[in-house]
Design an enzyme around this catalytic site. Sequence first.
Site, PDB file in Angstrom:
ATOM      1  N   HIS A  82       0.846  -1.201   0.000  1.00  0.00           N
ATOM      2  CA  HIS A  82       0.000   0.000   0.000  1.00  0.00           C
ATOM      3  C   HIS A  82       0.881   1.251   0.000  1.00  0.00           C
ATOM      4  O   HIS A  82       0.674   2.166  -0.801  1.00  0.00           O
ATOM      5  CB  HIS A  82      -0.932   0.002   1.206  1.00  0.00           C
ATOM      6  CG  HIS A  82      -1.564   1.343   1.482  1.00  0.00           C
ATOM      7  ND1 HIS A  82      -2.555   1.874   0.684  1.00  0.00           N
ATOM      8  CD2 HIS A  82      -1.321   2.276   2.450  1.00  0.00           C
ATOM      9  CE1 HIS A  82      -2.903   3.072   1.162  1.00  0.00           C
ATOM     10  NE2 HIS A  82      -2.157   3.341   2.219  1.00  0.00           N
ATOM     11  N   ASP A 111       7.326  21.192 -26.501  1.00  0.00           N
ATOM     12  CA  ASP A 111       7.233  19.852 -25.920  1.00  0.00           C
ATOM     13  C   ASP A 111       8.285  19.761 -24.820  1.00  0.00           C
ATOM     14  O   ASP A 111       8.996  20.724 -24.541  1.00  0.00           O
ATOM     15  CB  ASP A 111       7.496  18.775 -27.002  1.00  0.00           C
ATOM     16  CG  ASP A 111       6.826  17.436 -26.650  1.00  0.00           C
ATOM     17  OD1 ASP A 111       6.894  17.032 -25.474  1.00  0.00           O
ATOM     18  OD2 ASP A 111       6.237  16.825 -27.546  1.00  0.00           O
ATOM     19  N   TRP A 147       6.826  -0.148   4.118  1.00  0.00           N
ATOM     20  CA  TRP A 147       7.359   0.519   2.915  1.00  0.00           C
ATOM     21  C   TRP A 147       8.778   1.023   3.129  1.00  0.00           C
ATOM     22  O   TRP A 147       9.510   1.271   2.173  1.00  0.00           O
ATOM     23  CB  TRP A 147       6.434   1.651   2.463  1.00  0.00           C
ATOM     24  CG  TRP A 147       6.696   2.981   3.119  1.00  0.00           C
ATOM     25  CD1 TRP A 147       6.267   3.378   4.344  1.00  0.00           C
ATOM     26  CD2 TRP A 147       7.450   4.087   2.572  1.00  0.00           C
ATOM     27  NE1 TRP A 147       6.710   4.650   4.618  1.00  0.00           N
ATOM     28  CE2 TRP A 147       7.426   5.117   3.539  1.00  0.00           C
ATOM     29  CE3 TRP A 147       8.126   4.316   1.377  1.00  0.00           C
ATOM     30  CZ2 TRP A 147       8.063   6.336   3.351  1.00  0.00           C
ATOM     31  CZ3 TRP A 147       8.764   5.544   1.195  1.00  0.00           C
ATOM     32  CH2 TRP A 147       8.725   6.541   2.173  1.00  0.00           C
ATOM     33  N   SER A 174      13.074   5.672 -13.572  1.00  0.00           N
ATOM     34  CA  SER A 174      12.002   6.427 -14.214  1.00  0.00           C
ATOM     35  C   SER A 174      11.934   7.852 -13.684  1.00  0.00           C
ATOM     36  O   SER A 174      11.892   8.819 -14.458  1.00  0.00           O
ATOM     37  CB  SER A 174      10.663   5.717 -13.984  1.00  0.00           C
ATOM     38  OG  SER A 174       9.607   6.578 -14.299  1.00  0.00           O
ATOM     39  N   SER A 175      11.950   7.996 -12.356  1.00  0.00           N
ATOM     40  CA  SER A 175      11.760   9.356 -11.843  1.00  0.00           C
ATOM     41  C   SER A 175      13.015  10.204 -12.028  1.00  0.00           C
ATOM     42  O   SER A 175      12.913  11.421 -12.198  1.00  0.00           O
ATOM     43  CB  SER A 175      11.273   9.352 -10.389  1.00  0.00           C
ATOM     44  OG  SER A 175      12.067   8.533  -9.601  1.00  0.00           O
ATOM     45  N   HIS A 258      13.057  11.466   4.067  1.00  0.00           N
ATOM     46  CA  HIS A 258      12.469  12.759   4.424  1.00  0.00           C
ATOM     47  C   HIS A 258      12.338  13.707   3.226  1.00  0.00           C
ATOM     48  O   HIS A 258      11.263  14.219   2.983  1.00  0.00           O
ATOM     49  CB  HIS A 258      13.121  13.443   5.616  1.00  0.00           C
ATOM     50  CG  HIS A 258      12.279  14.616   6.022  1.00  0.00           C
ATOM     51  ND1 HIS A 258      11.153  14.492   6.789  1.00  0.00           N
ATOM     52  CD2 HIS A 258      12.312  15.900   5.609  1.00  0.00           C
ATOM     53  CE1 HIS A 258      10.537  15.667   6.858  1.00  0.00           C
ATOM     54  NE2 HIS A 258      11.221  16.529   6.158  1.00  0.00           N
ATOM     55  N   GLU A 260      11.900  12.782   0.341  1.00  0.00           N
ATOM     56  CA  GLU A 260      10.840  12.170  -0.455  1.00  0.00           C
ATOM     57  C   GLU A 260       9.452  12.708  -0.078  1.00  0.00           C
ATOM     58  O   GLU A 260       8.613  12.923  -0.947  1.00  0.00           O
ATOM     59  CB  GLU A 260      10.877  10.643  -0.311  1.00  0.00           C
ATOM     60  CG  GLU A 260       9.695   9.891  -0.916  1.00  0.00           C
ATOM     61  CD  GLU A 260       9.616   9.977  -2.438  1.00  0.00           C
ATOM     62  OE1 GLU A 260      10.650  10.226  -3.083  1.00  0.00           O
ATOM     63  OE2 GLU A 260       8.499   9.798  -2.973  1.00  0.00           O
ATOM     64  N   TYR A 262       8.739  15.593   0.768  1.00  0.00           N
ATOM     65  CA  TYR A 262       8.582  16.897   0.104  1.00  0.00           C
ATOM     66  C   TYR A 262       8.490  16.750  -1.412  1.00  0.00           C
ATOM     67  O   TYR A 262       7.831  17.537  -2.084  1.00  0.00           O
ATOM     68  CB  TYR A 262       9.700  17.853   0.527  1.00  0.00           C
ATOM     69  CG  TYR A 262       9.507  18.273   1.958  1.00  0.00           C
ATOM     70  CD1 TYR A 262       8.504  19.192   2.288  1.00  0.00           C
ATOM     71  CD2 TYR A 262      10.243  17.702   2.981  1.00  0.00           C
ATOM     72  CE1 TYR A 262       8.259  19.529   3.598  1.00  0.00           C
ATOM     73  CE2 TYR A 262      10.004  18.034   4.299  1.00  0.00           C
ATOM     74  CZ  TYR A 262       9.016  18.949   4.608  1.00  0.00           C
ATOM     75  OH  TYR A 262       8.769  19.267   5.914  1.00  0.00           O
ATOM     76  N   SER A 273      -0.968  27.142  -5.169  1.00  0.00           N
ATOM     77  CA  SER A 273      -0.648  28.555  -5.373  1.00  0.00           C
ATOM     78  C   SER A 273      -1.370  29.105  -6.599  1.00  0.00           C
ATOM     79  O   SER A 273      -1.891  30.228  -6.581  1.00  0.00           O
ATOM     80  CB  SER A 273       0.864  28.727  -5.545  1.00  0.00           C
ATOM     81  OG  SER A 273       1.546  28.264  -4.404  1.00  0.00           O
ATOM     82  N   HIS A 307      14.759  12.553  12.618  1.00  0.00           N
ATOM     83  CA  HIS A 307      13.551  12.703  13.449  1.00  0.00           C
ATOM     84  C   HIS A 307      12.636  11.481  13.307  1.00  0.00           C
ATOM     85  O   HIS A 307      11.668  11.351  14.029  1.00  0.00           O
ATOM     86  CB  HIS A 307      12.806  14.003  13.142  1.00  0.00           C
ATOM     87  CG  HIS A 307      12.292  14.134  11.745  1.00  0.00           C
ATOM     88  ND1 HIS A 307      12.083  15.354  11.137  1.00  0.00           N
ATOM     89  CD2 HIS A 307      11.925  13.220  10.815  1.00  0.00           C
ATOM     90  CE1 HIS A 307      11.621  15.174   9.919  1.00  0.00           C
ATOM     91  NE2 HIS A 307      11.507  13.891   9.705  1.00  0.00           N
ATOM     92  N   HIS A 308      12.956  10.596  12.337  1.00  0.00           N
ATOM     93  CA  HIS A 308      12.223   9.330  12.231  1.00  0.00           C
ATOM     94  C   HIS A 308      12.822   8.266  13.146  1.00  0.00           C
ATOM     95  O   HIS A 308      12.344   7.141  13.170  1.00  0.00           O
ATOM     96  CB  HIS A 308      12.262   8.818  10.783  1.00  0.00           C
ATOM     97  CG  HIS A 308      11.594   9.748   9.819  1.00  0.00           C
ATOM     98  ND1 HIS A 308      10.277   9.625   9.461  1.00  0.00           N
ATOM     99  CD2 HIS A 308      12.059  10.830   9.163  1.00  0.00           C
ATOM    100  CE1 HIS A 308       9.959  10.584   8.607  1.00  0.00           C
ATOM    101  NE2 HIS A 308      11.023  11.336   8.412  1.00  0.00           N
ATOM    102  N   THR A 333       7.124  26.963   5.820  1.00  0.00           N
ATOM    103  CA  THR A 333       5.784  26.440   5.583  1.00  0.00           C
ATOM    104  C   THR A 333       4.743  27.469   6.015  1.00  0.00           C
ATOM    105  O   THR A 333       3.742  27.692   5.321  1.00  0.00           O
ATOM    106  CB  THR A 333       5.571  25.114   6.349  1.00  0.00           C
ATOM    107  OG1 THR A 333       6.668  24.246   6.072  1.00  0.00           O
ATOM    108  CG2 THR A 333       4.291  24.441   5.925  1.00  0.00           C
ATOM    109  N   LYS A 336       4.284  30.102   3.441  1.00  0.00           N
ATOM    110  CA  LYS A 336       3.437  29.687   2.327  1.00  0.00           C
ATOM    111  C   LYS A 336       1.954  29.781   2.695  1.00  0.00           C
ATOM    112  O   LYS A 336       1.151  30.328   1.939  1.00  0.00           O
ATOM    113  CB  LYS A 336       3.780  28.256   1.883  1.00  0.00           C
ATOM    114  CG  LYS A 336       5.206  28.142   1.360  1.00  0.00           C
ATOM    115  CD  LYS A 336       5.527  26.757   0.872  1.00  0.00           C
ATOM    116  CE  LYS A 336       4.925  26.501  -0.483  1.00  0.00           C
ATOM    117  NZ  LYS A 336       5.662  27.133  -1.575  1.00  0.00           N
ATOM    118  N   ARG A 455       1.141   0.680  15.174  1.00  0.00           N
ATOM    119  CA  ARG A 455       0.853   0.496  13.753  1.00  0.00           C
ATOM    120  C   ARG A 455       1.416  -0.857  13.301  1.00  0.00           C
ATOM    121  O   ARG A 455       2.218  -1.479  14.009  1.00  0.00           O
ATOM    122  CB  ARG A 455       1.473   1.632  12.936  1.00  0.00           C
ATOM    123  CG  ARG A 455       2.975   1.701  13.055  1.00  0.00           C
ATOM    124  CD  ARG A 455       3.580   2.965  12.460  1.00  0.00           C
ATOM    125  NE  ARG A 455       3.516   3.004  11.001  1.00  0.00           N
ATOM    126  CZ  ARG A 455       4.377   3.692  10.240  1.00  0.00           C
ATOM    127  NH1 ARG A 455       5.357   4.389  10.800  1.00  0.00           N
ATOM    128  NH2 ARG A 455       4.253   3.715   8.939  1.00  0.00           N
TER     129      ARG A 455
HETATM  130 CU   CU1 Z   1      10.783  13.283   7.996  1.00  0.00          CU
END
Ligand code: CU1
Length: 530
Positions: A82, A111, A147, A174-175, A258, A260, A262, A273, A307-308, A333, A336, A455
Amino acid sequence: MEATVPGHADTHAHGHHGHPPSGLMRWVTTTNHKDIGTMYLWFSFAMFLVGGMMALTIRSELFQPGLQILEPERFNQMTTLHGLIMVFGAIMPAFVGFANWMIPMQIGAADMAFGRMNNWSFWLLPPAATLLVTSLFVPGGAAAAGWTLYAPLSVQQGMGMDMTIFAVHILGMSSIMGSINIITTILNLRAPGMNLMKMPLFVWTWLITAFLIIAVMPVLAGAVTMILTDRHFGTSFFNAAGGGDPVLFQHVFWFFGHPEVYIVVIPGFGVVSQVVSAFSRKPLFGYASMVYATASIAVLSFFVWAHHMYTVGMPVGGQLYFMYATMLIAIPTGVKVFNWIATMWRGSLSFETPMLFSLGFIFLFTMGGFSGLVLAMAPVDVQMQDTYYVVAHFHYTMVAGALFSAFSATYYWLPKWTGHMYNEKLGKVHFWLSLIFFNMTFFVQHFLGLAGMPRRIPDYALQFTEFNQISTIGAFGFGLSQLLFLYNIITCIKGGPKAPAKPWDGAEGLEWDLPSPAPYHSWETQPTVK
Ligand code: CU1
């Protein structure tokens, strides 16, 4: 009169190289940014449904305490797939789809810079998704390490893990290629006069995101490659018995992980925006500060990864550093959110579906930001680590953040893409049902987490039952509401009312001023092998 590009005089649809491929071959061989954008978006929606079915399987198991429909191993495989499918299969491809469609139009380019690489970037996705999904059916099943694929569990699991590693490598290729294309397009193909600080915010946010992707996807590839060599080639990067360190994996993973988060949400900032500005009939408030805030968030995202990991046994000095560094991100943040509200201030507001989803984004993403601030505090996080509070927090940023902004973008640009209007009433129903069911699913998970429910466990203590039942009912409501979205899109494409050139009657961006013919096949504009 038909414009001809110097050196490309024979590029008409029926030039000397024969007819362009049609049917399936058109989609397999296309180099057109609109075709490729469309494929990305449909692929993303298909993955959204697959990942959504897995979420509903998880929620079904959690409707009651005890084990009902899934073995614990299967349950963990569901959470793993998931997460991977939603992040790499649904959200990232959705925004690459928007990028393909809109960036050339927003900067006045014909293009994307590299048409064939663009084609390849897309066509790498279906094999990667197939590997992930079919890993469920190999002996031992899919990776069940979550994940995040934490070692040492991921080093010990069956061949489903190898398929996951290979899928991650392909998705990374790909990315990265998509990002190279986006950066090159933006830096080289802008219309004369469009300097960087005149670019629409969606272009800016994607430029920043593309650099993030190029910086961190190789880190993830390195992390899973080290797992692979630990599994099969006798290394001991993460194996304590061989002198390795399982916590090293967490450091490498979150140095990718982390930024990722963002990568997933920054293009959504760009969408919001532009949508807030259009539906306020005002230019964006604080354009330059928006660009700098986004860039600051991107830079800061590299310095907060641990922080994880507050509970791995790091020194207090490390905890303090990562705590304060993380809290620092609240400042750009906040800039924004302030700018979005200031854009609306005394504007001529209207509340069509794209605006509703953007407002939902601002409100709910801010809530996710606040629960993030709570989790950023090391002494608090020690209590919350691996509870449903964390699950609630990041679904406020991923679902109400990335997904709601993707819905906003789809409704906003759909008239531009199809020439037709969608059903506004149905769009509003989709928004309100999504908003209500999203909160029903995830708000209660804060309480579950505060009460200590862990979890990634398919069973739970009796006192958690009611909140879990509310959450499961909410999840099914949310899932079913998405069928309205699908129905609305299909009826729009098949011939909703004709869309005016500027359907939103306001501060639409540059892309609305450009002609938007139906996607043609640009096979013949590419050099052909003689
Ligand atoms: Cu993070």
